[in-house]
Design an enzyme around this catalytic site. Structure first.
Site, PDB file in Angstrom:
ATOM      1  N   GLY A  25      -8.494 -32.981  22.071  1.00 35.96           N
ATOM      2  CA  GLY A  25     -10.049 -32.951  22.129  1.00 35.96           C
ATOM      3  C   GLY A  25     -10.552 -34.243  21.814  1.00 35.96           C
ATOM      4  N   SER A  26     -11.777 -34.271  20.995  1.00 33.69           N
ATOM      5  CA  SER A  26     -12.558 -35.520  20.500  1.00 33.69           C
ATOM      6  C   SER A  26     -11.742 -36.551  19.612  1.00 33.69           C
ATOM      7  CB  SER A  26     -13.721 -34.971  20.039  1.00 33.69           C
ATOM      8  OG  SER A  26     -14.193 -36.266  19.280  1.00 33.69           O
ATOM      9  N   SER A  27     -12.134 -37.992  19.839  1.00 33.23           N
ATOM     10  CA  SER A  27     -11.606 -38.881  18.997  1.00 33.23           C
ATOM     11  C   SER A  27     -11.956 -38.567  17.607  1.00 33.23           C
ATOM     12  CB  SER A  27     -11.871 -40.078  19.684  1.00 33.23           C
ATOM     13  OG  SER A  27     -13.347 -40.235  19.891  1.00 33.23           O
TER      14      SER A  27
END
Lengths: 148, 433
Positions: free
Chosen positions: A69-71
């Site tokens: 998923g997201s950074s």
């Protein structure tokens, strides 16, 4: 270390954040999201589709396949450190930038790149010792002296 | 151990001050954790400093923005002074600004703090683009350029669509890169790590924006962190389609790099996509897979009474704003239903000039900037059920806000805002073979 009584299994990997701790394992068979996947205020998994939805990882040896998923992954796990809800250690299978940076800024002993898959070999509740200085994870099983 | 140049050793040893030395220390620990042989030079950093969070607020109250930058952006506990950005650095999406006041239950304190952070960081040279899509508004990397970007949807776009080279960086690595111009040369920076690993064969032509999002969500789930290569008679995607595809693939999985032979620049051909190696056995994407993805994205919807419609994740392109404006022309939103279009402030300015913002506002909708409900963890007061045309937002927002989600086409979402009811259904697939 392999001669310690009651030792079940030694997993050999590479320590990426130094330190040595012992505690209970919390094993996720699914990858974990940081942003949108955990709540730093409580140290819990909040992704509804996740097998550990609602489970708290604070003070546990978090064993998981890798980050997804997201950074924001590293920032969210860094927040668990700043808010006192961090896991005790990290043990993961797949090394990525998200997981590596996340482990560094969470500042907990971390081992990865194993000779065997920790997610398959460790069970939630196992007592494990994470020796990131030597790249070792020693799995003792759930209760001292008892088979799992 | 990472090998440093003389210049990098000088930075590590304090020639350029404590902050730069701390940044090099973080980059060295990070490079060693990854097993990187050396660092690459970069002149393009996209990170985040201004986004409010409880941990950041606490640090700011203890020691100002310098303290927050040291701990969060450099992983350093010392008192340091934030130096000017060494290389061009932009702020990605962050919290809501002034335009949130009075229309959502969002902390005014956060708005004030963020405005203060904006002043501080812009004085240090940060470009406040305030969007998850910097490539839409002034930060368009060139082919082959080594960059250090956060934001998974921007990373996958930069690598795959633009052919720039970046890993999925985080707050501390981009913070450190911004004042050193360095980032570990590992992973996607190296050509040998950019070739495809999985072959995805679509039996369907993508019929539009929604289809590209569902396909991306399927691909991410199927390959997780690997590098998929998509083949088939897919049709011609536009910027918004690939923005949606990549964001979805980076939500259901961790895709940072993909190839569509003939469409994306690292893969003029199928052979090039795999670096000359034989392609693996293909995974099929057909009607059954598409249906399963649609059902999965709609599995959290139960009530069909829609409180809130969200368009623009990642931030809407001009064309997307125009589509919403056209769909709302002469219509009025249902009482009790809100519609927000999220876009970069620079594109909102164009939307204003085009008259689209006025059309959307006349209908009762809003064009908002800087953030999104997921980033700011906020929706209109009382929202229990929302609808979106974004697979990424449908994936994340239910977990973040504890609300129900519906996923559909842009037009179905606009319809839901006007009627207050969800009436979406899966559009027929365009079966090619």
């Amino acid at each position: 270390m392999t001669s310690v009584a009651g030792t079940r299994l030694v997993l050999r990997g590479r320590g990426i954040v130094p330190g040595r701790v012992a505690g209970r394992a919390l094993v996720s068979h699914e990858t974990i999201s940081g942003w949108g996947g955990i709540e730093p205020a409580t140290g819990t998994i909040i992704e509804r589709r996740h097998e550990l939805y609602g489970v708290c990882f604070t003070g546990k040896v978090l064993v998981f396949p890798g980050a997804k998923g997201s950074s924001g992954w590293s920032g969210f796990f860094q927040s668990t450190r700043l808010m006192g809800t961090a896991p005790l250690a990290m043990v993961f299978t797949n090394l990525t930038t998200k997981a590596a940076l996340g482990a560094i800024v969470t500042r907990v002993p971390t081992v990865t790149e194993f000779d065997d898959d920790p997610v398959a070999k460790i069970t939630t509740g196992d007592r494990v010792e994470v020796d990131a200085d030597n790249g070792l994870v020693v799995v003792y099983g759930p209760r001292p002296g008892h088979p799992r | 151990m990472v090998t440093l140049t003389d210049e990098e050793k000088a930075m590590r040893d304090g020639r350029d001050g404590d902050a730069v030395a701390a940044a090099m220390d973080l980059l060295i620990r990070y490079a060693d954790a990854l097993g990187a042989a050396h660092l690459c030079e970069t002149r393009n950093v996209a990170g985040t400093n201004t986004q409010p969070s409880p941990a950041k607020t606490k640090l700011f109250e203890e020691g100002g923005w310098s303290k927050a930058f040291a701990v969060i952006s450099l992983d350093c506990d010392d008192d340091i002074e934030v130096p000017p950005m060494k290389v061009p650095t932009c702020q990605l999406q962050h919290g809501f600004g002034d335009d949130a006041l009075g229309i959502m239950p969002y902390s005014e304190r956060n708005i004030e703090l963020q405005a203060d952070a904006e002043s501080f960081y812009s004085s240090k040279g940060v470009n406040v683009l305030a969007t998850c899509t910097p490539y839409q508004v002034g930060n368009l990397p060139t082919y082959g350029e080594h960059i250090a970007w956060m934001e998974s949807s921007a990373v996958v776009y930069a690598n795959s669509v633009l052919g720039a080279r970046t890993n999925c960086e985080g707050g501390a690595s981009t913070g450190s890169a911004s004042i050193t111009g360095r980032i570990p040369c590992w992973g996607n920076h190296l050509v040998e790590n950019r070739y495809g690993t999985h072959l995805i064969e679509s039996g369907l032509r993508m019929t539009g924006f929604q289809d590209w999002g569902m396909f991306g969500y399927f691909v991410g789930d199927a390959v997780q962190e690997a590098r998929p290569v998509m083949v088939g008679d897919l049709g011609q995607p536009d910027l918004a389609d690939l923005k949606h595809f990549g964001a979805a693939a980076a939500s259901s999985g961790g895709v940072e790099m993909y190839h569509i032979p003939g469409r994306t620049p690292d893969a003029p051909t199928l052979e090039a996509a795999f670096g000359g190696a034989a392609p693996p056995e293909p995974l099929r994407y057909g009607e059954a897979e598409r249906r399963a993805i649609y059902d999965s994205l709609n599995s959290i919807g139960n009530s069909e009474d829609i409180d809130f419609v969200l368009i623009g994740c990642p931030h809407a392109s001009l064309e997307q704003i125009g589509r919403v404006a056209r769909a709302l022309e002469g219509r009025t939103l249902s009482a009790g239903t809100e519609l927000w279009v999220m876009t970069p402030r620079a594109l909102r300015a164009v939307s204003d000039r085009n008259g689209w913002t006025a059309t959307i506002e006349r209908a009762g909708g809003r064009v908002l900037t800087d953030s999104c409900p997921a980033m700011s963890r906020v929706a209109p007061t009382g929202t229990k059920v929302f609808a979106t045309d974004s697979a990424k937002q449908a994936h994340y927002l239910p977990a973040i806000l504890g609300i129900e989600a519906w996923f559909g086409t842009t037009e179905e979402c606009v319809d839901a805002a006007v009627t207050g009811r969800w009436r979406g259904s899966l559009t027929p697939a365009a079966v090619v073979r």
